[in-house]
Design an enzyme around this catalytic site. Structure first.
Site, PDB file in Angstrom:
ATOM      1  N   LYS A  13       0.973  -1.174  -0.147  1.00  0.00           N
ATOM      2  CA  LYS A  13      -0.042  -0.040  -0.047  1.00  0.00           C
ATOM      3  C   LYS A  13       0.825   1.330  -0.116  1.00  0.00           C
ATOM      4  CE  LYS A  13      -2.379   0.426   3.924  1.00  0.00           C
ATOM      5  NZ  LYS A  13      -2.153   1.797   4.775  1.00  0.00           N
ATOM      6  N   ARG A  88     -11.774   3.931   8.899  1.00  0.00           N
ATOM      7  CA  ARG A  88     -11.170   2.416   9.837  1.00  0.00           C
ATOM      8  C   ARG A  88     -12.462   1.801  10.281  1.00  0.00           C
ATOM      9  NH1 ARG A  88      -5.675   2.822  10.137  1.00  0.00           N
ATOM     10  NH2 ARG A  88      -4.382   1.522  11.452  1.00  0.00           N
ATOM     11  N   ARG A 127      10.468  -9.166   6.192  1.00  0.00           N
ATOM     12  CA  ARG A 127      10.887  -7.980   6.665  1.00  0.00           C
ATOM     13  C   ARG A 127      11.930  -8.164   7.805  1.00  0.00           C
ATOM     14  NH1 ARG A 127       5.932  -4.264   7.953  1.00  0.00           N
ATOM     15  NH2 ARG A 127       5.136  -3.877   5.957  1.00  0.00           N
ATOM     16  N   ARG A 129      11.607  -8.102  10.974  1.00  0.00           N
ATOM     17  CA  ARG A 129      11.381  -7.222  12.036  1.00  0.00           C
ATOM     18  C   ARG A 129      11.095  -8.089  13.432  1.00  0.00           C
ATOM     19  NH1 ARG A 129       7.341  -2.378  10.622  1.00  0.00           N
ATOM     20  NH2 ARG A 129       6.050  -3.705  11.806  1.00  0.00           N
ATOM     21  N   ARG A 140      -2.524  -9.250  13.473  1.00  0.00           N
ATOM     22  CA  ARG A 140      -2.316  -8.058  12.787  1.00  0.00           C
ATOM     23  C   ARG A 140      -3.434  -8.101  11.268  1.00  0.00           C
ATOM     24  NH1 ARG A 140       3.517  -6.878  13.085  1.00  0.00           N
ATOM     25  NH2 ARG A 140       3.294  -6.201  11.032  1.00  0.00           N
TER      26      ARG A 140
HETATM   27  P1  AMP Z   1      -1.306   2.331  10.956  1.00  0.00           P
HETATM   28  O1  AMP Z   1      -0.152   3.187  10.794  1.00  0.00           O
HETATM   29  O2  AMP Z   1      -2.313   2.762   9.945  1.00  0.00           O
HETATM   30  O3  AMP Z   1      -1.184   1.093  11.177  1.00  0.00           O
HETATM   31  O4  AMP Z   1      -2.115   3.055  12.431  1.00  0.00           O
HETATM   32  C1  AMP Z   1      -1.175   2.987  13.679  1.00  0.00           C
HETATM   33  C2  AMP Z   1      -2.405   3.167  14.833  1.00  0.00           C
HETATM   34  O5  AMP Z   1      -2.861   4.405  14.735  1.00  0.00           O
HETATM   35  C3  AMP Z   1      -3.351   2.032  14.695  1.00  0.00           C
HETATM   36  O6  AMP Z   1      -3.096   0.774  15.338  1.00  0.00           O
HETATM   37  C4  AMP Z   1      -4.383   2.865  15.583  1.00  0.00           C
HETATM   38  O7  AMP Z   1      -4.250   2.936  16.946  1.00  0.00           O
HETATM   39  C5  AMP Z   1      -4.033   4.353  15.044  1.00  0.00           C
HETATM   40  N1  AMP Z   1      -5.086   4.684  14.027  1.00  0.00           N
HETATM   41  C6  AMP Z   1      -4.497   5.008  12.555  1.00  0.00           C
HETATM   42  N2  AMP Z   1      -5.403   5.367  11.865  1.00  0.00           N
HETATM   43  C7  AMP Z   1      -6.908   5.378  12.663  1.00  0.00           C
HETATM   44  C8  AMP Z   1      -8.248   5.392  12.264  1.00  0.00           C
HETATM   45  N3  AMP Z   1      -8.385   5.918  11.202  1.00  0.00           N
HETATM   46  N4  AMP Z   1      -8.999   4.873  13.348  1.00  0.00           N
HETATM   47  C9  AMP Z   1      -8.541   4.896  14.623  1.00  0.00           C
HETATM   48  N5  AMP Z   1      -7.291   4.519  14.974  1.00  0.00           N
HETATM   49  C10 AMP Z   1      -6.228   4.772  13.982  1.00  0.00           C
END
Ligand code: AMP
Length: 182
Positions: A13, A88, A127, A129, A140
């Site tokens: 992505k 989300r 990866r 990690r 996940r």
């Molecule tokens: P990401 O980098 O998109 O995986 O986001 C990291 C973390 O940020 C997620 O695990 C959530 O805790 C929070 N987060 C990011 N985008 C959202 C969203 N649209 N709604 C709620 N929490 C979010």
């Protein structure tokens, strides 16, 4: 042009977002990046969001919606934007619709980058990690699927979803996306 890009961890992505940003001259808005920035700077939002992020749980809808509402009014969003990691949840999708309606804007499409789970696990394990062991990866991916499917269904009802096969060469996948959008 306003786009939503949906793809599981490991789906490529980020790479496709970068290509789309350049091609359409739109701003890439990742809610995860925006939140991490807020945590780093110790803003009130960052402090509220941090514990949820640490647990991998969703941050409260209202905080996210306010953040996106404000961010999309800035000058660099005038030509359009690409939403990554948002919406989300259903309330977030509904709030986005309302926000776009108020601003007289229209969502072009939801690009759904599809990669089967075995391939995702393989890529993420590659990866190397420390948190990328098979169990956490599968967890996940489950969380992603559970969170995303109601949002995808919501946009399927609006006929906005473009399903894209996310396996193959980066350029080929990008061509598929462009083809679906044109
Ligand atoms: P990401 O980098 O998109 O995986 O986001 C990291 C973390 O940020 C997620 O695990 C959530 O805790 C929070 N987060 C990011 N985008 C959202 C969203 N649209 N709604 C709620 N929490 C979010």
């Amino acid at each position: 042009m306003i786009l939503i890009l949906i793809g599981a961890p490991g789906s490529g992505k980020g790479t496709q977002a970068e290509y789309l940003r350049k091609k359409y001259n739109i701003t890439h808005l990742s809610t995860g990046d925006m939140l991490r920035e807020n945590v780093k700077e110790g803003t009130e939002l960052g402090n509220k969001a941090n514990e949820y992020m640490q647990r991998g749980e969703l941050v409260a809808d209202k905080l996210i919606i306010d953040m996106i509402s404000e961010r999309t009014t800035r000058d660099d969003c005038k030509n359009g934007f690409l939403l990554d990691g948002f919406p989300r949840s259903l309330p977030q999708a509904e709030a986005l619709d309302e926000m776009l309606l108020e601003k007289g804007l229209e969502l072009e499409a939801v690009v759904n980058l599809m990669v089967d789970e075995e391939e995702l696990v393989k890529r993420l394990l590659g990866r190397g990690r420390s948190d990328d062991n098979e169990e956490t990866i599968r967890n996940r991916l489950n969380v992603f699927r559970e969170q995303t499917s109601p949002v995808l269904d919501y946009y399927k009802e609006q006929c906005k979803v473009k399903d894209i096969d996310g396996v193959g060469a980066i350029e080929d996948i990008f061509e598929r996306i462009i083809g679906a959008l044109d």
